[in-house]
Design a protein around this motif. Structure first.
Motif, PDB file in Angstrom:
ATOM      1  N   UNK A  55       1.168  -1.014   0.011  1.00  0.00           N
ATOM      2  CA  UNK A  55       0.148  -0.237   0.197  1.00  0.00           C
ATOM      3  C   UNK A  55       0.761   1.407   0.207  1.00  0.00           C
ATOM      4  N   UNK A  56       2.043   1.364   1.191  1.00  0.00           N
ATOM      5  CA  UNK A  56       2.330   2.907   0.960  1.00  0.00           C
ATOM      6  C   UNK A  56       3.698   3.203  -0.132  1.00  0.00           C
ATOM      7  N   UNK A  57       3.929   2.068  -1.068  1.00  0.00           N
ATOM      8  CA  UNK A  57       4.791   2.605  -2.601  1.00  0.00           C
ATOM      9  C   UNK A  57       3.961   2.714  -3.241  1.00  0.00           C
ATOM     10  N   UNK A  58       3.157   2.214  -3.566  1.00  0.00           N
ATOM     11  CA  UNK A  58       1.149   2.949  -4.336  1.00  0.00           C
ATOM     12  C   UNK A  58       0.920   3.919  -4.219  1.00  0.00           C
ATOM     13  N   UNK A  59       0.378   4.554  -3.327  1.00  0.00           N
ATOM     14  CA  UNK A  59      -0.106   5.393  -2.103  1.00  0.00           C
ATOM     15  C   UNK A  59       0.423   7.199  -2.979  1.00  0.00           C
ATOM     16  N   UNK A  60       2.121   6.446  -2.686  1.00  0.00           N
ATOM     17  CA  UNK A  60       3.061   7.779  -2.274  1.00  0.00           C
ATOM     18  C   UNK A  60       4.148   7.630  -3.175  1.00  0.00           C
ATOM     19  N   UNK A  61       5.067   8.457  -3.909  1.00  0.00           N
ATOM     20  CA  UNK A  61       6.625   8.021  -3.660  1.00  0.00           C
ATOM     21  C   UNK A  61       7.270   7.612  -2.679  1.00  0.00           C
ATOM     22  N   UNK A  62       7.500   6.555  -2.823  1.00  0.00           N
ATOM     23  CA  UNK A  62       8.415   6.534  -2.026  1.00  0.00           C
ATOM     24  C   UNK A  62      10.109   7.008  -1.941  1.00  0.00           C
ATOM     25  N   UNK A  63      10.733   7.956  -1.509  1.00  0.00           N
ATOM     26  CA  UNK A  63      12.026   7.775  -2.393  1.00  0.00           C
ATOM     27  C   UNK A  63      12.840   6.727  -1.094  1.00  0.00           C
ATOM     28  N   UNK A  64      14.350   6.196  -1.954  1.00  0.00           N
ATOM     29  CA  UNK A  64      15.297   5.194  -1.173  1.00  0.00           C
ATOM     30  C   UNK A  64      15.380   6.000  -0.594  1.00  0.00           C
ATOM     31  N   UNK A  65      16.559   5.610   0.458  1.00  0.00           N
ATOM     32  CA  UNK A  65      17.401   6.723   1.522  1.00  0.00           C
ATOM     33  C   UNK A  65      18.734   7.080   1.024  1.00  0.00           C
ATOM     34  N   UNK A  66      19.081   6.390   0.140  1.00  0.00           N
ATOM     35  CA  UNK A  66      19.854   7.291  -0.562  1.00  0.00           C
ATOM     36  C   UNK A  66      20.060   8.330  -1.751  1.00  0.00           C
ATOM     37  N   UNK A  67      18.271   7.810  -1.846  1.00  0.00           N
ATOM     38  CA  UNK A  67      17.934   9.811  -2.765  1.00  0.00           C
ATOM     39  C   UNK A  67      18.396   8.353  -4.120  1.00  0.00           C
ATOM     40  N   UNK A  68      18.693   7.380  -4.563  1.00  0.00           N
ATOM     41  CA  UNK A  68      18.828   7.138  -6.044  1.00  0.00           C
ATOM     42  C   UNK A  68      17.969   6.261  -6.999  1.00  0.00           C
ATOM     43  N   UNK A  69      16.486   6.089  -5.616  1.00  0.00           N
ATOM     44  CA  UNK A  69      15.945   5.587  -6.478  1.00  0.00           C
ATOM     45  C   UNK A  69      14.083   5.906  -5.951  1.00  0.00           C
ATOM     46  N   UNK A  70      13.185   5.571  -6.139  1.00  0.00           N
ATOM     47  CA  UNK A  70      11.542   5.656  -5.445  1.00  0.00           C
ATOM     48  C   UNK A  70      10.644   5.961  -6.443  1.00  0.00           C
ATOM     49  N   UNK A  71       9.497   5.800  -5.970  1.00  0.00           N
ATOM     50  CA  UNK A  71       8.856   6.266  -7.622  1.00  0.00           C
ATOM     51  C   UNK A  71       8.475   5.735  -8.856  1.00  0.00           C
ATOM     52  N   UNK A  72       8.808   4.080  -8.613  1.00  0.00           N
ATOM     53  CA  UNK A  72       8.279   3.522  -9.688  1.00  0.00           C
ATOM     54  C   UNK A  72       7.073   2.863  -9.392  1.00  0.00           C
ATOM     55  N   UNK A  73       6.941   1.809  -8.500  1.00  0.00           N
ATOM     56  CA  UNK A  73       5.645   1.495  -7.886  1.00  0.00           C
ATOM     57  C   UNK A  73       4.370   2.780  -8.793  1.00  0.00           C
ATOM     58  N   UNK A  74       3.906   3.525  -8.114  1.00  0.00           N
ATOM     59  CA  UNK A  74       3.529   4.577  -8.268  1.00  0.00           C
ATOM     60  C   UNK A  74       3.109   4.897  -9.426  1.00  0.00           C
ATOM     61  N   UNK A  75       4.462   5.175 -10.400  1.00  0.00           N
ATOM     62  CA  UNK A  75       4.667   5.566 -11.820  1.00  0.00           C
ATOM     63  C   UNK A  75       3.816   4.127 -12.794  1.00  0.00           C
ATOM     64  N   UNK A  76       3.991   3.386 -12.353  1.00  0.00           N
ATOM     65  CA  UNK A  76       3.246   2.133 -13.088  1.00  0.00           C
ATOM     66  C   UNK A  76       1.896   1.961 -12.751  1.00  0.00           C
ATOM     67  N   UNK A  77       1.971   1.801 -11.937  1.00  0.00           N
ATOM     68  CA  UNK A  77       0.258   2.234 -11.146  1.00  0.00           C
ATOM     69  C   UNK A  77      -0.395   2.982 -12.138  1.00  0.00           C
ATOM     70  N   UNK A  78       0.394   4.240 -11.791  1.00  0.00           N
ATOM     71  CA  UNK A  78      -0.866   5.129 -12.517  1.00  0.00           C
ATOM     72  C   UNK A  78      -1.231   4.970 -13.852  1.00  0.00           C
ATOM     73  N   UNK A  79      -0.186   4.875 -14.616  1.00  0.00           N
ATOM     74  CA  UNK A  79      -0.070   4.284 -15.990  1.00  0.00           C
ATOM     75  C   UNK A  79      -1.093   3.064 -16.072  1.00  0.00           C
ATOM     76  N   UNK A  80      -0.962   2.326 -15.838  1.00  0.00           N
ATOM     77  CA  UNK A  80      -1.715   1.207 -15.717  1.00  0.00           C
ATOM     78  C   UNK A  80      -3.556   0.966 -15.230  1.00  0.00           C
ATOM     79  N   UNK A  81      -3.427   2.212 -14.836  1.00  0.00           N
ATOM     80  CA  UNK A  81      -4.985   2.393 -14.331  1.00  0.00           C
ATOM     81  C   UNK A  81      -5.208   4.327 -15.756  1.00  0.00           C
ATOM     82  N   UNK A  82      -4.386   4.367 -16.373  1.00  0.00           N
ATOM     83  CA  UNK A  82      -4.571   5.263 -16.947  1.00  0.00           C
ATOM     84  C   UNK A  82      -4.558   4.551 -18.702  1.00  0.00           C
TER      85      UNK A  82
END
Lengths: 306, 227
Positions: A55-82
């Protein structure tokens, strides 16, 4: 445990007249001296943690602690819904959910190692998306976790489940096999079909190296969790359709051991080869650790015997 | 069998990002805390191998500090453990070292406080599982998967029998033992893994045995600190 191979697992299920999940639950209770109810409750707690991470990563982008990654789950989820994802909605949901859990992991959020933290997205991705699709009760999925655990137990003891020992095939590969076998059982497949799903899945990840950029569980680990969830669905579908792993699944596990043992250290979670040592991978690592990397920490590093 | 049960495959519940570099490190810190028996005033942590290379990216420093604060692997306070340690009066120092002979994921913890010092070395061997390999100069090896009794004593004939008889009388089953001594009739450490936690009364009976210097119970299977 009274089974050490997948073939023995099938035989035990057949002689006791139980599912893989039920056999694992009974064996676990016997091993620890705890009741089946108490053992089930611990696994049920784990399933709740998995659902929360999805639930957490879908509802809003979760940036990694290093800042390198994050937000791809919600990106894919939004693309799917659209629109119309190439995978279809069901598989795309599993993909998004697996990415989500893996991103939560990289953010130092709470997850369950399945079998490791690096591969923690695959089983929740497959399970939570399947639960939504089929309307299953939590109880059914918790038994599925016991089935996945039984498969992982055989893989771990006959091969390995850590990238440092056997490469990514040992982490992501094992998780895909566990998810594929468990999903086959959850959808009504026989223990034999579930075991074929494991072999079919494992064959697809043999040789996969562990080459994380900067040594962090992010690049390529997170997307491999997404791919892994989709592959598990494919393996379960093949097994339920009657496709068999011609090389028996136990023998495939043996191949994973052979390949992982022969794998050079630079491809086993040391960040000294593969994607980690590409020009971009090296640049990212230098940005992360700067000039300190490979040198003495704060000028105080020492070289002594522990 | 390297992996004993279903929860060594599904589990632990943990804060990310790495079962070996984060969850295992929490358990090393927590094991050290339980052996020391209190929050140390100072802790010096030296990382080796892959721990030394990547500890900041994996939050291994936060994880060890969280363990020293007696947090479990899934305690969200681990993310703020350095600040909390500071506020709790524990001074932390992180260093790196190199030693090709040790497991790639190894940490050596020197805990001081209350006029005492314990030096504890542990390795994270995958999936959150750990091995402690050194206690105050004694070479021992144990996993912290079971309640673990550490008895510091003089090496003498009958010492082990005295201890195991007390445990046997109390109905405590021993699953594993490891003994190391610094020399004949010198200082020794006996590590005893048991199926159930050793009751305080039995620990006291062992503590008052002749030539026993110190007894501690390190039990990561229980929630509360025992000293």
């Amino acid at each position: 445990m009274k089974f050490q191979t997948l073939q023995q697992l099938i035989a035990c299920c057949s002689s006791d007249g139980v599912s893989i999940g039920q056999l694992m639950l009974s064996e676990q209770a016997k091993e620890t001296g705890k009741s089946e109810a108490e053992t089930f409750e611990l696994m049920a707690d784990y399933y709740n943690i998995m659902k929360e991470a999805v639930r957490r990563g879908i509802e809003e982008p979760v940036p990694s602690r290093s800042g390198l990654t994050g937000g791809d789950a919600s990106r894919v989820h939004q693309y799917m819904n659209g629109g119309l994802p190439s995978l279809g909605t069901e598989a795309c949901t599993a993909l998004a959910y697996a990415l989500s859990v893996s991103e939560v992991n990289a953010s130092m959020g709470r997850i369950v190692a399945t079998p490791t933290a690096g591969s923690c997205g695959i089983i929740p991705g497959v399970f939570v998306s399947a639960q939504e699709r089929h309307g299953w009760e939590d109880r059914h999925l918790v038994m599925g976790l016991f089935a996945a655990g039984a498969i992982g137990y055989v893989i771990a003891n006959n091969s390995f489940i850590s990238g440092a020992e056997g490469g990514c095939q040992a982490e992501i590969g094992s998780a895909i096999g566990m998810a594929a076998g468990a999903l086959t059982e959850l959808r009504g497949g026989t223990p034999e079909q579930a075991v074929h799903a494991v072999g079919l899945a494992l064959k697809n990840s043999l040789g996969l190296i562990c080459d994380p950029v900067g040594g962090l569980v992010e690049i390529p680990c997170i997307v491999r969790n997404g791919f892994g969830a989709v592959t598990a669905l494919a393996a379960a579908d093949m097994a339920q359709a009657g496709v068999r792993s011609v090389i028996p699944s136990d023998e495939v596990i043996g191949v994973m051991l052979e390949v992982g043992t022969a794998m050079p250290a630079k491809h086993r979670e040391t960040a000294k080869g593969g994607l980690a040592q590409t020009p971009t991978g090296r640049r990212i690592m230098n940005n992360l650790y700067g000039a300190n990397r490979g040198r003495k920490e704060n000028g105080e590093g020492e070289t002594t015997q522990p | 069998m390297r992996f004993k049960d279903v929860f060594s495959i599904i589990g632990p519940s943990m804060v990310g990002p790495s079962s070996s570099h984060t969850a295992g490190a929490v358990r090393i810190g927590r094991a050290a805390r339980r052996i020391f028996g209190a929050l140390p005033a100072q802790a010096e942590i030296k990382f080796y191998g892959s721990f030394a290379e990547t500890y900041r990216g994996h939050g291994t420093d936060l994880a060890i500090a969280g363990g020293l604060l007696d947090y479990d692997t899934d305690d969200m306070r681990i993310r703020d453990s350095l600040t909390i340690a500071d506020a709790s009066g524990m001074t932390l120092a992180f260093k790196t070292g190199s030693n090709p002979a040790v497991h790639p994921n190894t940490a050596k913890l020197t805990l001081t406080g209350d006029g005492r010092e314990d030096i504890i070395t542990g390795s994270s061997i995958g999936g959150g599982n750990i091995e402690l390999t050194g206690i105050n100069g004694f070479d021992v090896k144990f996993t912290m998967n079971y309640p673990t009794l550490l008895v510091f004593h003089k090496d003498r004939p009958g010492m082990l029998a005295d201890m195991t008889n007390i445990l046997g009388d109390g109905g405590v089953n021993i699953g594993y033992m490891d003994v190391d001594r610094k020399g004949r009739s010198g200082d020794a450490l006996t590590v005893i893994e048991t199926d159930e936690a050793v009751p305080g009364a039995l620990m006291e009976r062992i503590r008052v045995l002749p030539d026993v210097q110190r007894v501690c119970l390190a039990d990561l299977t229980a929630g509360e600190v025992k000293s």
